[in-house]
Scaffold this motif. Sequence first.
Motif, PDB file in Angstrom:
ATOM      1  N   GLY A  25       0.593  -1.401  -0.016  1.00 21.39           N
ATOM      2  CA  GLY A  25      -0.080   0.058  -0.157  1.00 21.39           C
ATOM      3  C   GLY A  25       0.809   1.171  -0.007  1.00 21.39           C
ATOM      4  N   ASP A  26       2.136   0.994   0.369  1.00 26.95           N
ATOM      5  CA  ASP A  26       2.897   2.273   0.158  1.00 26.95           C
ATOM      6  C   ASP A  26       4.068   2.218  -0.928  1.00 26.95           C
ATOM      7  OD1 ASP A  26       4.137   5.069   1.173  1.00 26.95           O
ATOM      8  OD2 ASP A  26       3.052   4.537   2.759  1.00 26.95           O
ATOM      9  N   GLY A 118       4.853  -5.790  -4.159  1.00 27.46           N
ATOM     10  CA  GLY A 118       4.945  -6.167  -5.502  1.00 27.46           C
ATOM     11  C   GLY A 118       4.738  -5.203  -6.547  1.00 27.46           C
ATOM     12  N   THR A 120       2.476  -4.644 -10.623  1.00 24.70           N
ATOM     13  CA  THR A 120       1.396  -5.351 -11.468  1.00 24.70           C
ATOM     14  C   THR A 120       1.322  -4.671 -12.745  1.00 24.70           C
ATOM     15  OG1 THR A 120       0.216  -5.887  -9.561  1.00 24.70           O
ATOM     16  CG2 THR A 120      -0.654  -6.080 -11.778  1.00 24.70           C
TER      17      THR A 120
HETATM   18  P1  ADP Z   1       4.332   2.021  -7.390  1.00 23.35           P
HETATM   19  O1  ADP Z   1       3.953   3.015  -8.405  1.00 23.35           O
HETATM   20  O2  ADP Z   1       4.704   2.995  -6.007  1.00 23.35           O
HETATM   21  O3  ADP Z   1       5.198   1.439  -7.327  1.00 23.35           O
HETATM   22  P2  ADP Z   1       2.099   0.130  -7.271  1.00 23.35           P
HETATM   23  O4  ADP Z   1       0.626   0.745  -7.702  1.00 23.35           O
HETATM   24  O5  ADP Z   1       2.891  -0.649  -8.285  1.00 23.35           O
HETATM   25  O6  ADP Z   1       2.719   1.455  -6.739  1.00 23.35           O
HETATM   26  O7  ADP Z   1       1.851  -0.448  -6.034  1.00 23.35           O
HETATM   27  C1  ADP Z   1       0.901  -0.045  -5.032  1.00 23.35           C
HETATM   28  C2  ADP Z   1       0.975  -1.014  -3.747  1.00 23.35           C
HETATM   29  O8  ADP Z   1       0.811  -2.156  -4.068  1.00 23.35           O
HETATM   30  C3  ADP Z   1       2.629  -1.013  -3.404  1.00 23.35           C
HETATM   31  O9  ADP Z   1       2.836  -1.079  -1.999  1.00 23.35           O
HETATM   32  C4  ADP Z   1       3.247  -2.510  -4.102  1.00 23.35           C
HETATM   33  O10 ADP Z   1       4.105  -2.886  -3.429  1.00 23.35           O
HETATM   34  C5  ADP Z   1       1.734  -3.121  -3.894  1.00 23.35           C
HETATM   35  N1  ADP Z   1       1.588  -4.066  -5.024  1.00 23.35           N
HETATM   36  C6  ADP Z   1       1.484  -3.901  -6.377  1.00 23.35           C
HETATM   37  N2  ADP Z   1       1.350  -4.996  -6.994  1.00 23.35           N
HETATM   38  C7  ADP Z   1       1.335  -6.029  -6.350  1.00 23.35           C
HETATM   39  C8  ADP Z   1       1.291  -7.399  -6.331  1.00 23.35           C
HETATM   40  N3  ADP Z   1       1.249  -7.816  -7.461  1.00 23.35           N
HETATM   41  N4  ADP Z   1       1.330  -8.130  -5.144  1.00 23.35           N
HETATM   42  C9  ADP Z   1       1.499  -7.601  -4.085  1.00 23.35           C
HETATM   43  N5  ADP Z   1       1.691  -6.093  -3.723  1.00 23.35           N
HETATM   44  C10 ADP Z   1       1.798  -5.527  -4.854  1.00 23.35           C
END
Ligand code: ADP
Length: 320
Positions: A25-26, A118, A120
Amino acid sequence: MEFSLIDRIRDLTAQARDDVRLGIGDDAALLAVPPGQELAVAIDTMVEGVHFPVGTAAADIGWKALAVNLSDLAAMGATPAWALLALTLPKADVAFIDGFAAGFAQLAQPYRLALVGGDTTRGALTISVAVHGFVPPGKALTRSGAQAGDVVLVTGTLGDAAAGLQCVQRHRRSDDAQTRYLIERLNRPTPRVAAGLALRDRASACIDVSDGLLADLGHICASSHVGAELDAAMLPRSSALLDLFDETTSRDFALSGGDDYELCFTVPAQQVAAVQADLAKLGCGATRIGRVVEGEGIIVRDRDGHPLASSRQGWDHFNA
Ligand code: ADP
Ligand code: MG
């Protein structure tokens, strides 16, 4: 991207841990390594059609993506704690995510492993999982400590996953229990985490069998500057494998087939009985399959002690 997908992943894999100060979430997770522990980290990527067959169930993909990583921690003798997940998906597919996260969580839960972040993205189906585990300083198992005279052992049985892959590729009907067992061994490997922990003060070298016994034991030999001799007749094989495949094929699967995620390790001869007793209690058992020798390369001997002729690619290299 796709916050609802990330929310689903977070909710389905939720695992409370005191050492996770800030999870999903962060911009980054904040994690506290317990005092007096070293961090063991590993990452493995799976690409659809390369590391798992097209058509594999989402829950099986989720399980396996974590399992192959926990297997790396097991081979180091580390206790799993946290994971990161980079998911590349062809489309925002809620059903896939729910299945994937359920399979991932099913394996993560007994270890209280927390998914802490992570990424996505969109593209061909590809999954990278990074895992983090703890090990007391100096206690990690490595590939480099095998010594001539040590005994080579392996947990569980070998060759099942390669046989399962052949069943899938040949569209073998999976309505018999043995075919189902082999395909399950391919899709849902059991990482030998407890065995890895039990080996901490006992094994001189350890590796997980991901690319096939000869290839992976070959890594121990190369890192330890030793050779090995194996007895083909001792290779542990499941009854499903022996019932569905002939002797030569099942032996080749056990020697060269990948994806079993058993541990192959070496121990000083006087430790063998204690190690076998410990691993029997853990359910996977450990079978003695050969010995470490001076020199290099691996020789596989038949029942009469004659070196086996090369029968599969990758074999000569180790037998040379
Ligand atoms: P950022 O642009 O800061 O990388 P993201 O939108 O990619 O933000 O991710 C937002 C949050 O969700 C982050 O805390 C990230 O670690 C988490 N996150 C994104 N994709 C996944 C995933 N597939 N599994 C677990 N956590 C995820
Ligand atoms: Mg991101």
